[in-house]
Scaffold this active site. Structure first.
Site, PDB file in Angstrom:
ATOM      1  N   HIS A 145       0.794  -1.224   0.000  1.00  0.00           N
ATOM      2  CA  HIS A 145       0.000   0.000   0.000  1.00  0.00           C
ATOM      3  C   HIS A 145       0.827   1.276   0.000  1.00  0.00           C
ATOM      4  O   HIS A 145       0.289   2.366  -0.074  1.00  0.00           O
ATOM      5  CB  HIS A 145      -0.949   0.015   1.194  1.00  0.00           C
ATOM      6  CG  HIS A 145      -0.235   0.265   2.493  1.00  0.00           C
ATOM      7  ND1 HIS A 145       0.473  -0.703   3.151  1.00  0.00           N
ATOM      8  CD2 HIS A 145      -0.106   1.387   3.234  1.00  0.00           C
ATOM      9  CE1 HIS A 145       0.991  -0.194   4.256  1.00  0.00           C
ATOM     10  NE2 HIS A 145       0.665   1.068   4.331  1.00  0.00           N
TER      11      HIS A 145
HETATM   12  C1  UD1 Z   1      -1.991   5.437   6.248  1.00  0.00           C
HETATM   13  C2  UD1 Z   1      -0.664   5.823   6.885  1.00  0.00           C
HETATM   14  C3  UD1 Z   1       0.363   4.709   6.674  1.00  0.00           C
HETATM   15  C4  UD1 Z   1      -0.179   3.367   7.122  1.00  0.00           C
HETATM   16  C5  UD1 Z   1      -1.494   3.109   6.396  1.00  0.00           C
HETATM   17  C6  UD1 Z   1      -2.124   1.789   6.743  1.00  0.00           C
HETATM   18  C7  UD1 Z   1      -0.145   8.227   6.811  1.00  0.00           C
HETATM   19  C8  UD1 Z   1       0.711   9.249   6.200  1.00  0.00           C
HETATM   20  N1  UD1 Z   1      -0.108   7.018   6.277  1.00  0.00           N
HETATM   21  O1  UD1 Z   1      -1.780   5.345   4.839  1.00  0.00           O
HETATM   22  O2  UD1 Z   1       1.511   5.016   7.436  1.00  0.00           O
HETATM   23  O3  UD1 Z   1       0.760   2.370   6.820  1.00  0.00           O
HETATM   24  O4  UD1 Z   1      -2.396   4.181   6.748  1.00  0.00           O
HETATM   25  O5  UD1 Z   1      -3.238   1.611   5.948  1.00  0.00           O
HETATM   26  O6  UD1 Z   1      -0.810   8.519   7.772  1.00  0.00           O
HETATM   27  N2  UD1 Z   1      -9.043   5.012   2.059  1.00  0.00           N
HETATM   28  C9  UD1 Z   1     -10.250   4.360   2.000  1.00  0.00           C
HETATM   29  N3  UD1 Z   1     -10.839   4.005   3.186  1.00  0.00           N
HETATM   30  C10 UD1 Z   1     -10.295   4.277   4.396  1.00  0.00           C
HETATM   31  C11 UD1 Z   1      -9.070   4.970   4.443  1.00  0.00           C
HETATM   32  C12 UD1 Z   1      -8.461   5.317   3.266  1.00  0.00           C
HETATM   33  O7  UD1 Z   1     -10.778   4.106   0.939  1.00  0.00           O
HETATM   34  O8  UD1 Z   1     -10.888   3.915   5.430  1.00  0.00           O
HETATM   35  C13 UD1 Z   1      -8.388   5.364   0.788  1.00  0.00           C
HETATM   36  C14 UD1 Z   1      -8.724   6.776   0.358  1.00  0.00           C
HETATM   37  O9  UD1 Z   1      -8.775   6.795  -1.016  1.00  0.00           O
HETATM   38  C15 UD1 Z   1      -7.523   7.557   0.803  1.00  0.00           C
HETATM   39  C16 UD1 Z   1      -6.399   6.550   0.639  1.00  0.00           C
HETATM   40  O10 UD1 Z   1      -7.000   5.283   0.959  1.00  0.00           O
HETATM   41  O11 UD1 Z   1      -7.330   8.740   0.105  1.00  0.00           O
HETATM   42  C17 UD1 Z   1      -5.224   6.783   1.522  1.00  0.00           C
HETATM   43  O12 UD1 Z   1      -5.628   6.892   2.876  1.00  0.00           O
HETATM   44  P1  UD1 Z   1      -4.703   7.726   3.917  1.00  0.00           P
HETATM   45  O13 UD1 Z   1      -5.306   7.711   5.262  1.00  0.00           O
HETATM   46  O14 UD1 Z   1      -4.380   9.072   3.344  1.00  0.00           O
HETATM   47  O15 UD1 Z   1      -3.350   6.933   3.910  1.00  0.00           O
HETATM   48  P2  UD1 Z   1      -2.992   5.368   3.810  1.00  0.00           P
HETATM   49  O16 UD1 Z   1      -2.422   5.116   2.477  1.00  0.00           O
HETATM   50  O17 UD1 Z   1      -4.101   4.494   4.289  1.00  0.00           O
END
Ligand code: UD1
Length: 372
Positions: free
Chosen positions: A210
């Protein structure tokens, strides 16, 4: 006030809350969920699996750019601090919510405690590295998971008195849920995948990817999916897909690269499912920080698809090997493990299921002594 925001925070916080409640005298805690992760599969399911109490507050920030997400957490957390006037704020890990709540706390003069301090990849292109460095620089009490972390912190000018080696709370969770982990065949069946994939003599591999550096660039993701599809012919793979990765596979038109016959493509898994899958695996291929540690604790070989790791003990003592995005290194790593030459490793110091108790005891003494 204890803060969680994203999936990897939940398994760290669950044992801490239990240890705070079990401490004599008990240390009352308010659980705040920033809402960084909000999907049922990324949040609610983990709360249920880990028996985390319902959050006292949910800031419901959701997704956004790093600036928007971090700022939104700060804006919504500040009034909560004003209202509840905590004697300290406890943050875990390295996600955007960790840094955001730390900044709010220190600027309001509330002591901040960071669990999992001092880990460094020395790669400032990783958003988590920025979150780690900045959180540690301003937090008041720093609990570390491995001894190398204290040296990292001291190189950054942090006084040794602020640092306490407590061990790994993520392993507290792993050990307490190991027995109740879900049988892998049941996990596949629940998602309509064929459980016979797991019954080959060579076993099966587990994949999670991811990190933006692996999944946000079309060429990189294509190359990784190609090598995984090739490996799946020798070793069936179970792939638990993060929402970001699933969306990018669609966006870049890479669905056809999936070796559907030999790969089970699953949604993000619950904690008990993931522990079951990992514990039974021949190898785990991942870019997750948590999985590097959990495989070391389980004694399962791990190939980390990153150029670096902030958790060097998993390489020095554990079962982890860095293979980067080098497809030949990934192939060779799997071949070596299938030939029975995977790393066995040993379990690091204080990854013993009692880290949260050590934190609660230290935190009590520290707060009694007047905090910073
Ligand atoms: C975040 C953490 C990362 C961790 C990861 C575990 C930061 C900078 N990164 O990354 O360290 O390893 O979580 O998953 O804080 N999304 C969904 N549903 C959700 C959450 C996210 O669909 O419940 C999608 C959205 O499109 C979103 C993308 O995932 O924009 C990224 O989510 P985000 O919270 O920005 O970061 P992660 O990549 O999950």
């Amino acid at each position: 006030m204890c803060i969680v925001g994203a999936r990897p925070n939940f398994m760290k916080m669950a044992p801490i809350l239990r240890a705070l409640a079990a401490h004599q005298p008990p240390l009352p805690a308010l659980l705040v969920h920033t809402g960084q992760h909000y999907d049922a599969s990324m949040s609610d399911q983990l709360f249920a699996d880990l028996q985390l109490p319902r959050p006292d507050l949910n800031l419901e920030v959701g997704s956004g750019s790093h600036a928007v997400q971090t700022a939104e957490v700060m804006k919504r957390f500040e009034p909560a601090v004003d209202e509840h006037r905590p004697s300290c704020i406890l943050v875990v890990g390295d996600v955007n919510s960790t840094l955001a709540c730390t900044l709010v706390g220190v600027k309001k003069g509330v002591p901040v405690v960071h669990v999992e301090a001092g880990l460094r990849s020395y790669d400032r292109k990783m958003p988590e590295e920025i979150n780690r460095v900045l959180t540690d620089q301003v937090a008041d009490r720093l609990y570390t998971t491995e001894r190398s972390a204290a040296a990292n912190l001291q190189r950054e000018g942090i006084a040794p008195e602020r640092i306490c080696f407590a061990g790994n709370v993520m392993i507290d969770s792993l050990l307490s849920h190991r027995e109740s982990a879900r049988v892998p065949a049941a996990t596949l069946q629940a998602h309509g995948a064929n459980p016979a994939l797991l019954q080959r003599p060579q076993g099966y591999g587990v994949v999670t990817l991811h990190r933006p550096s692996n999944v946000d660039d079309a060429d990189t993701l294509r190359a990784l999916l190609q090598v995984l599809a090739e490996i799946a012919y020798q070793l069936p793979l179970v792939f638990a897909l993060h929402p970001r990765t699933r969306a990018n596979i669609e966006r870049f038109g890479l669905n056809s690269l999936i070796n559907a016959e030999h790969m089970a493509m699953l949604p993000p898994q619950g904690y008990l499912e993931m522990v079951g899958l990992m514990a039974g695996a021949t190898v785990v291929l991942t870019d997750s920080g948590g999985l590097q540690e959990e495989t070391t604790a389980l004694g399962v070989p791990c190939l980390t698809l990153r150029e670096n790791t902030e958790r060097p003990i998993t390489i020095e003592q554990g079962t982890n090997t860095l293979v980067g995005r080098d497809v030949q290194a990934i192939r060779d790593g799997v071949a070596q493990i299938l030939a029975g030459q995977g790393k066995r490793g040993r379990v690091p110091e204080y990854w013993d299921g009692h880290a949260a108790e050590r934190i609660a005891a230290d935190l009590y003494a520290w707060l009694r002594a007047g905090a910073p």
